[in-house]
Design a protein around this motif. Structure first.
Motif, mmCIF file in Angstrom:
data_model
loop_
_atom_site.group_PDB
_atom_site.id
_atom_site.type_symbol
_atom_site.label_atom_id
_atom_site.label_comp_id
_atom_site.label_asym_id
_atom_site.label_seq_id
_atom_site.Cartn_x
_atom_site.Cartn_y
_atom_site.Cartn_z
ATOM 1 N N VAL A 58 47.331 58.549 35.458
ATOM 2 C CA VAL A 58 46.956 59.623 34.538
ATOM 3 C C VAL A 58 46.725 59.106 33.122
ATOM 4 O O VAL A 58 46.119 59.791 32.299
ATOM 5 C CB VAL A 58 48.034 60.728 34.505
ATOM 6 N N SER A 59 47.193 57.891 32.841
ATOM 7 C CA SER A 59 47.036 57.334 31.506
ATOM 8 C C SER A 59 45.718 56.601 31.328
ATOM 9 O O SER A 59 44.965 56.882 30.400
ATOM 10 C CB SER A 59 48.196 56.380 31.192
ATOM 11 N N CYS A 60 45.408 55.666 32.242
ATOM 12 C CA CYS A 60 44.189 54.858 32.081
ATOM 13 C C CYS A 60 43.073 55.249 33.034
ATOM 14 O O CYS A 60 41.964 54.714 32.941
ATOM 15 C CB CYS A 60 44.521 53.373 32.260
ATOM 16 N N GLN A 61 43.372 56.154 33.973
ATOM 17 C CA GLN A 61 42.387 56.660 34.938
ATOM 18 C C GLN A 61 41.898 55.595 35.923
ATOM 19 O O GLN A 61 40.878 55.776 36.577
ATOM 20 C CB GLN A 61 41.181 57.271 34.220
ATOM 21 N N GLN A 62 42.651 54.494 36.040
ATOM 22 C CA GLN A 62 42.282 53.435 36.984
ATOM 23 C C GLN A 62 43.095 53.582 38.273
ATOM 24 O O GLN A 62 44.164 54.187 38.283
ATOM 25 C CB GLN A 62 42.550 52.056 36.365
ATOM 26 N N PRO A 63 42.587 53.026 39.400
ATOM 27 C CA PRO A 63 43.327 53.107 40.669
ATOM 28 C C PRO A 63 44.729 52.536 40.538
ATOM 29 O O PRO A 63 44.964 51.615 39.745
ATOM 30 C CB PRO A 63 42.471 52.265 41.621
ATOM 31 N N LEU A 64 45.646 53.086 41.314
ATOM 32 C CA LEU A 64 47.059 52.703 41.226
ATOM 33 C C LEU A 64 47.351 51.424 42.008
ATOM 34 O O LEU A 64 48.171 51.398 42.939
ATOM 35 C CB LEU A 64 47.928 53.853 41.718
ATOM 36 N N VAL A 65 46.665 50.368 41.625
ATOM 37 C CA VAL A 65 46.859 49.053 42.237
ATOM 38 C C VAL A 65 46.879 48.013 41.126
ATOM 39 O O VAL A 65 46.455 48.258 39.997
ATOM 40 C CB VAL A 65 45.751 48.704 43.255
ATOM 41 N N LEU A 66 47.380 46.829 41.479
ATOM 42 C CA LEU A 66 47.443 45.719 40.545
ATOM 43 C C LEU A 66 46.826 44.501 41.208
ATOM 44 O O LEU A 66 47.168 44.176 42.352
ATOM 45 C CB LEU A 66 48.909 45.433 40.182
ATOM 46 N N GLU A 67 45.888 43.854 40.522
ATOM 47 C CA GLU A 67 45.265 42.658 41.072
ATOM 48 C C GLU A 67 46.229 41.489 40.996
ATOM 49 O O GLU A 67 46.903 41.286 39.997
ATOM 50 C CB GLU A 67 43.983 42.314 40.311
ATOM 51 N N VAL A 68 46.293 40.708 42.075
ATOM 52 C CA VAL A 68 47.162 39.532 42.118
ATOM 53 C C VAL A 68 46.360 38.342 42.604
ATOM 54 O O VAL A 68 45.275 38.482 43.161
ATOM 55 C CB VAL A 68 48.370 39.754 43.055
ATOM 56 N N GLY A 69 46.915 37.168 42.423
ATOM 57 C CA GLY A 69 46.243 35.941 42.854
ATOM 58 C C GLY A 69 46.590 34.825 41.917
ATOM 59 O O GLY A 69 46.835 35.038 40.725
ATOM 60 N N SER A 70 46.631 33.588 42.433
ATOM 61 C CA SER A 70 46.999 32.444 41.617
ATOM 62 C C SER A 70 45.824 31.983 40.783
ATOM 63 O O SER A 70 44.670 32.224 41.102
ATOM 64 C CB SER A 70 47.463 31.283 42.512
ATOM 65 N N ASP A 71 46.139 31.292 39.695
ATOM 66 C CA ASP A 71 45.102 30.733 38.834
ATOM 67 C C ASP A 71 44.266 29.710 39.592
ATOM 68 O O ASP A 71 43.067 29.586 39.384
ATOM 69 C CB ASP A 71 45.728 30.067 37.602
ATOM 70 N N ASP A 72 44.924 28.950 40.502
ATOM 71 C CA ASP A 72 44.208 27.938 41.272
ATOM 72 C C ASP A 72 43.142 28.569 42.139
ATOM 73 O O ASP A 72 42.025 28.070 42.251
ATOM 74 C CB ASP A 72 45.185 27.145 42.160
ATOM 75 N N GLU A 73 43.501 29.712 42.748
ATOM 76 C CA GLU A 73 42.535 30.394 43.605
ATOM 77 C C GLU A 73 41.355 30.895 42.782
ATOM 78 O O GLU A 73 40.209 30.801 43.202
ATOM 79 C CB GLU A 73 43.215 31.582 44.308
ATOM 80 N N GLU A 74 41.649 31.397 41.561
ATOM 81 C CA GLU A 74 40.574 31.889 40.709
ATOM 82 C C GLU A 74 39.650 30.753 40.295
ATOM 83 O O GLU A 74 38.434 30.896 40.267
ATOM 84 C CB GLU A 74 41.173 32.551 39.465
ATOM 85 N N GLU A 75 40.246 29.580 39.985
ATOM 86 C CA GLU A 75 39.439 28.442 39.578
ATOM 87 C C GLU A 75 38.562 27.969 40.726
ATOM 88 O O GLU A 75 37.402 27.597 40.539
ATOM 89 C CB GLU A 75 40.350 27.306 39.108
ATOM 90 N N ASP A 76 39.109 27.986 41.966
ATOM 91 C CA ASP A 76 38.339 27.572 43.131
ATOM 92 C C ASP A 76 37.140 28.486 43.327
ATOM 93 O O ASP A 76 36.027 28.037 43.599
ATOM 94 C CB ASP A 76 39.216 27.594 44.399
ATOM 95 N N VAL A 77 37.387 29.799 43.214
ATOM 96 C CA VAL A 77 36.311 30.764 43.413
ATOM 97 C C VAL A 77 35.240 30.593 42.341
ATOM 98 O O VAL A 77 34.048 30.605 42.626
ATOM 99 C CB VAL A 77 36.874 32.212 43.372
#
Length: 265
Positions: A5-24
């Protein structure tokens, strides 16, 4: 899917390691195409008893003690022992919990928001409770290096700097005024208790085991000049108990310590 109700975004949180982000990102750069994988998410839903849903961080930012920051309804109730509680259904990466009292967490976060410099102090107490000798020394040395600084700029605010002497004698305002020595006794860590006594008490050095001097020397710490400084053994918690009193209650690894003068002035 319901939204916060505050930010109007879906009630989920993105997760994942920095290494995975760098690989992608690396794969995307080499191929010239955007990554096809969707970010991994976990639930992040605080369902208050008024029916409003928040992300945990959004609730912390808007928290107003006993009222819902969105609809204004009273969200507090009395527990069986007549203490105040704020019950909610919490769904996060740890699973789903019904009727969870989040008032202690909200109180803690509210206090630390007002006094952010104490986050490190409370982390120090946790290291004492866990018996993490090296982490305690590293934290004290880090504070010693920064002792000349008056404050730290964070979010545009000037925060008070807490030096090693104050850190050693810190008492937790929202944790029954426990000191590091109380925490070490509660956690059953004699090694940390010896370290704190070496650095912040006037206990005769002949009372210390040789191994404590060896460990302290290997990590580059020693007893400072104690003239005019308070002895950590004299600190009392919110119940008026010294670390010696607490050790007497706990017993076990502390047998032989209470009344010996090790934990009392």
């Amino acid at each position: 899917m319901a939204a916060c109700v505050s930010c109007q975004q879906p009630l989920v949180l993105e997760v994942g390691s920095d290494d995975e982000e760098e690989d992608v990102q690396g794969q995307a750069s080499s191929s010239g195409k955007a990554p096809a994988t969707e970010p991994e998410t976990v639930p992040d839903d605080v369902d208050l008893n008024c029916g409003c849903h928040f992300h945990w961080t959004c609730l912390l930012e808007a928290y107003q003690v006993t009222e819902c920051p969105n609809c204004g309804k009273n969200i507090a109730s009395n527990a069986a022992d007549s203490t105040l509680q704020i019950l909610c259904n919490l769904n996060n990466e740890g699973g789903y919990q019904e009727n969870l009292d989040i008032l202690p967490l909200l109180t803690e976060e509210g206090y630390l928001k007002a006094y952010p410099e104490e986050r490190k102090c409370r982390a120090f107490l946790e290291f004492c409770r866990e018996g993490d000798f090296k982490a305690i020394v590293a934290m004290l040395q880090d504070d010693e290096d920064d002792e000349e600084e008056e404050g730290v700029e964070e979010d545009g605010l000037q925060h008070r700097k807490i030096g090693p002497e104050e850190l050693l004698r810190y008492q937790d305002a929202i944790g029954e005024m426990q000191s590091g020595l109380h925490a070490a006794v509660q956690g059953g860590s004699r090694e940390v208790a010896w370290l704190l006594l070496l650095l912040a008490s006037k206990l005769d050095l002949q009372e210390f085991p040789a191994i404590i001097f060896q460990e302290a020397a290997s990590l580059g710490v020693m007893r400072p000049d104690m003239e005019g400084k308070s002895d950590i053994r004299s600190l009392k918690d919110a119940n008026g108990k010294t670390a010696d009193d607490l050790a007497r209650e706990i017993g076990g690894v502390w047998n032989g310590w209470p009344g010996s003068g090790r934990l009392s002035v």
